[in-house]
Design an enzyme around this catalytic site. Sequence first.
Site, mmCIF file in Angstrom:
data_model
loop_
_atom_site.group_PDB
_atom_site.id
_atom_site.type_symbol
_atom_site.label_atom_id
_atom_site.label_comp_id
_atom_site.label_asym_id
_atom_site.label_seq_id
_atom_site.Cartn_x
_atom_site.Cartn_y
_atom_site.Cartn_z
ATOM 1 N N CYS A 37 88.769 -10.031 24.179
ATOM 2 C CA CYS A 37 87.726 -10.889 24.927
ATOM 3 C C CYS A 37 87.923 -12.629 24.853
ATOM 4 C CB CYS A 37 86.274 -10.843 24.122
ATOM 5 S SG CYS A 37 85.935 -9.180 23.789
ATOM 6 N N ARG A 40 90.977 -12.043 30.254
ATOM 7 C CA ARG A 40 91.091 -11.616 28.760
ATOM 8 C C ARG A 40 89.961 -10.272 28.846
ATOM 9 N NH1 ARG A 40 93.304 -14.418 24.863
ATOM 10 N NH2 ARG A 40 92.155 -13.496 23.332
ATOM 11 N N TRP A 100 85.475 -7.661 26.796
ATOM 12 C CA TRP A 100 86.216 -6.781 27.187
ATOM 13 C C TRP A 100 86.179 -5.470 26.213
ATOM 14 C CZ3 TRP A 100 90.468 -3.890 25.313
ATOM 15 C CH2 TRP A 100 91.127 -2.978 26.105
ATOM 16 N N ASN A 156 85.948 -12.166 19.034
ATOM 17 C CA ASN A 156 87.138 -11.577 19.876
ATOM 18 C C ASN A 156 87.682 -10.878 18.706
ATOM 19 O OD1 ASN A 156 89.023 -10.743 21.532
ATOM 20 N ND2 ASN A 156 90.229 -12.538 21.178
ATOM 21 N N GLY A 157 87.853 -9.289 18.652
ATOM 22 C CA GLY A 157 88.723 -8.908 17.891
ATOM 23 C C GLY A 157 87.986 -7.473 17.374
ATOM 24 N N GLU A 169 111.100 5.780 31.797
ATOM 25 C CA GLU A 169 110.227 4.562 31.816
ATOM 26 C C GLU A 169 111.182 3.500 32.270
ATOM 27 O OE1 GLU A 169 107.437 3.840 32.182
ATOM 28 O OE2 GLU A 169 107.136 1.862 31.817
ATOM 29 N N LYS A 202 110.732 1.113 35.392
ATOM 30 C CA LYS A 202 110.243 -0.604 35.412
ATOM 31 C C LYS A 202 111.391 -1.262 36.559
ATOM 32 C CE LYS A 202 107.266 -0.655 34.179
ATOM 33 N NZ LYS A 202 106.506 0.248 33.771
ATOM 34 N N GLU A 224 110.512 -0.216 40.333
ATOM 35 C CA GLU A 224 109.314 -0.844 40.932
ATOM 36 C C GLU A 224 109.396 -2.450 41.004
ATOM 37 O OE1 GLU A 224 105.751 0.029 38.718
ATOM 38 O OE2 GLU A 224 106.635 -0.211 36.840
ATOM 39 N N HIS A 245 124.503 18.909 35.679
ATOM 40 C CA HIS A 245 124.224 19.686 36.522
ATOM 41 C C HIS A 245 123.951 19.154 37.990
ATOM 42 C CE1 HIS A 245 124.347 22.693 33.185
ATOM 43 N NE2 HIS A 245 123.521 22.037 32.703
ATOM 44 N N LYS A 287 97.264 -1.679 40.655
ATOM 45 C CA LYS A 287 97.512 -1.470 39.189
ATOM 46 C C LYS A 287 96.685 -0.285 38.784
ATOM 47 C CE LYS A 287 97.822 -2.828 34.816
ATOM 48 N NZ LYS A 287 99.223 -2.660 34.217
HETATM 49 C C1 AGP Z 1 103.738 1.632 35.899
HETATM 50 O O1 AGP Z 1 104.158 0.160 35.844
HETATM 51 C C2 AGP Z 1 102.653 1.546 37.000
HETATM 52 N N1 AGP Z 1 101.496 0.808 36.933
HETATM 53 C C3 AGP Z 1 102.043 3.137 37.306
HETATM 54 O O2 AGP Z 1 102.997 4.149 37.178
HETATM 55 C C4 AGP Z 1 100.742 3.589 36.222
HETATM 56 O O3 AGP Z 1 101.518 3.932 34.967
HETATM 57 C C5 AGP Z 1 99.946 4.846 36.833
HETATM 58 O O4 AGP Z 1 99.650 4.710 38.114
HETATM 59 C C6 AGP Z 1 99.245 5.473 36.006
HETATM 60 O O5 AGP Z 1 97.994 4.586 35.634
HETATM 61 P P1 AGP Z 1 96.923 4.794 34.560
HETATM 62 O O6 AGP Z 1 97.573 4.591 33.445
HETATM 63 O O7 AGP Z 1 96.005 3.811 34.750
HETATM 64 O O8 AGP Z 1 96.580 6.271 34.710
#
Ligand code: AGP
Length: 607
Positions: A2, A28, A75, A101-102, A479, A483, A486, A502, A602
């Site tokens: 927060c 935040r 938050w 906040n916490g 993962e 990174k 993307e 394979h 996002k």
């Molecule tokens: C990864 O860097 C992305 N932001 C994306 O793959 C994300 O993890 C995916 O869209 C799932 O989102 P969520 O965790 O909000 O469900």
Amino acid sequence: MCGIFGAILREGRVAPLIHDGLKRLEYRGYDSVGFATLHSGSLQVRKDAGGIDEVVSSLRMDEMPGAIGIGHTRWATHGAPEMVNAHPHTDCEGKIAVIHNGVIENFMELKEELINKGHSFKSRTDTEIIAHLVEEEMKGDIELGEAILKSLKRLEGSYALAILSPSDPEKIFCARHESPLVLGVSDDGVFCASDVSAMLPYTNRVVYLRNGEFAVIDVEGYKITKIQDGSPVERELQEVTWSLEMAEKQGYPHFMLKEIYEQPKSLRGSLRLQQAYLDLLTTLLDRGRELFLVAAGTSYHSCVAASYMFSKLAKLTTFPAISSEFVEQYGSSVGTDSIILAVSQSGETYDTLKAIDHARMRAATVLGVTNTVGSTLTRVSRAYLIQQSGPEIGVAATKTFTSQLIVLAQLALKLARTRGKISQDEVDDFEERLMRVPSYVEETLERHGKGIQALVDKYAGEKLFVFLGRGISSATALEARLKLLELTYVPSLAYPAGESKHGPISIIEEGVPVIFLCPRGETRKDIIGSIMEMKARGARIISVCEEGDREITMISDDIIEMPKGIPEVLSPIPYVVPLQLFAYYLAVQKGLDPDKPRNLAKSVTVP
Ligand code: AGP
């Protein structure tokens, strides 16, 4: 997470400054907002759920009278984003206003104690107990400051606090333990806030509170003491040279880098799960015949890693499933004795929610792990855990990934304990090392924060990267590759290393960089075999391995050294960190914006 802002002005109304300060802290969190001001000895509180501008304008909060006040942007962690849970919280008499906040970990027991003493509570938050605790202490006929100090000693958990009351109407009382709080001084007044960005338009002369410190501010300045023994702390003001934009990111050039560096802290937050919820999820998991871990993108990679944790530690048959494929792949076999554990930091991912709808229709038990209180996932799950990472602004998931992993690891360990499938000694040992994970990440950041740039320079021109790992490290490879892909748009592959022969191995030719994840553990022998296969075809080997691992070092072109003692089953958390940094710095080197990769959002709330 927060945002807190408070100010005492020599003259004028403080409310517009609180509004402005909170806007700068919006990153935040912003699900509810509230102000408390003091004027002519009377305390006014206005608050509601909603965005900052919306609530401030509908409640005309800018017009609140008084030169002294505090404000909060919330938050949610405890209690849904509703008016009653918005800060400030007050005592029974409405005379002590608290913003926080916490997370107060022992709030349940304190609440029970206060209820037994006749206090009545309005919210479901942990914060409200602080106002009542202070009220209770003041019955002993002591001054407000002393009552606050006594109350602070009873709190367990994390807090940054600002408290305002007509009992001492010219002061704001502040305290900090593990959540940030900074004080600022200008010719016009004195300020407190969660970070300097909020006060930079008014002053750049600040002093940072440290853990376990209590501060009283008035229009003349500040006085800091230690909470434990009340001893005075002398700390000079320092000048901040950041621009406003830099300050919002706390001096980091991008949110993503800031969030990478926040991981030790967010992981510590994620280790503070509420036991009651952890127990409930464990009980429900234990009833299942099989477990489907359902998610998209990075969250799916957490599920891949967690599937190893659940089957290795708790011996539960576990299937990680990409949420958009779930209905097609498993839809007709899911039934009443299936458990679906959906993982989504936003809690709003369309594909994941669709998979849940289907599972609910077939009467399966749906559980959730999310970073967002009040999200759809929390409403449709039978029980859920909040991962407590704090808001993540960068589109690329970093701290939410590692937090998901540490939450899922706690769940797998708890289930292992319940089911008694591995020895108590082993569970105790894993638990102890789990607690050390934030420090492993801290050490990794110290070691590679700057050093990774040399590796980025060396490989900046590459047209293809391959990521390989065995066992749980295949999730780390997936993962790390996401990174890189993307953020830098460089084509890359990730596979379980044993699978590479394979098919994928055909892409290897002289000089192709292959990044191997090589924690110490059961898979290490096999990974050495895979490295040799790749080397034989001319690949350049970059290994992420334990410090002092001579065998891996000898067969690698470059190594990224990790702290000693990390158990393989927990390795994805620290091992992904240098590769998050690698992707970040490579994107920057290519002139790309790591906070906003092209074509991505996002939260993907569409089919
Ligand atoms: C990864 O860097 C992305 N932001 C994306 O793959 C994300 O993890 C995916 O869209 C799932 O989102 P969520 O965790 O909000 O469900």
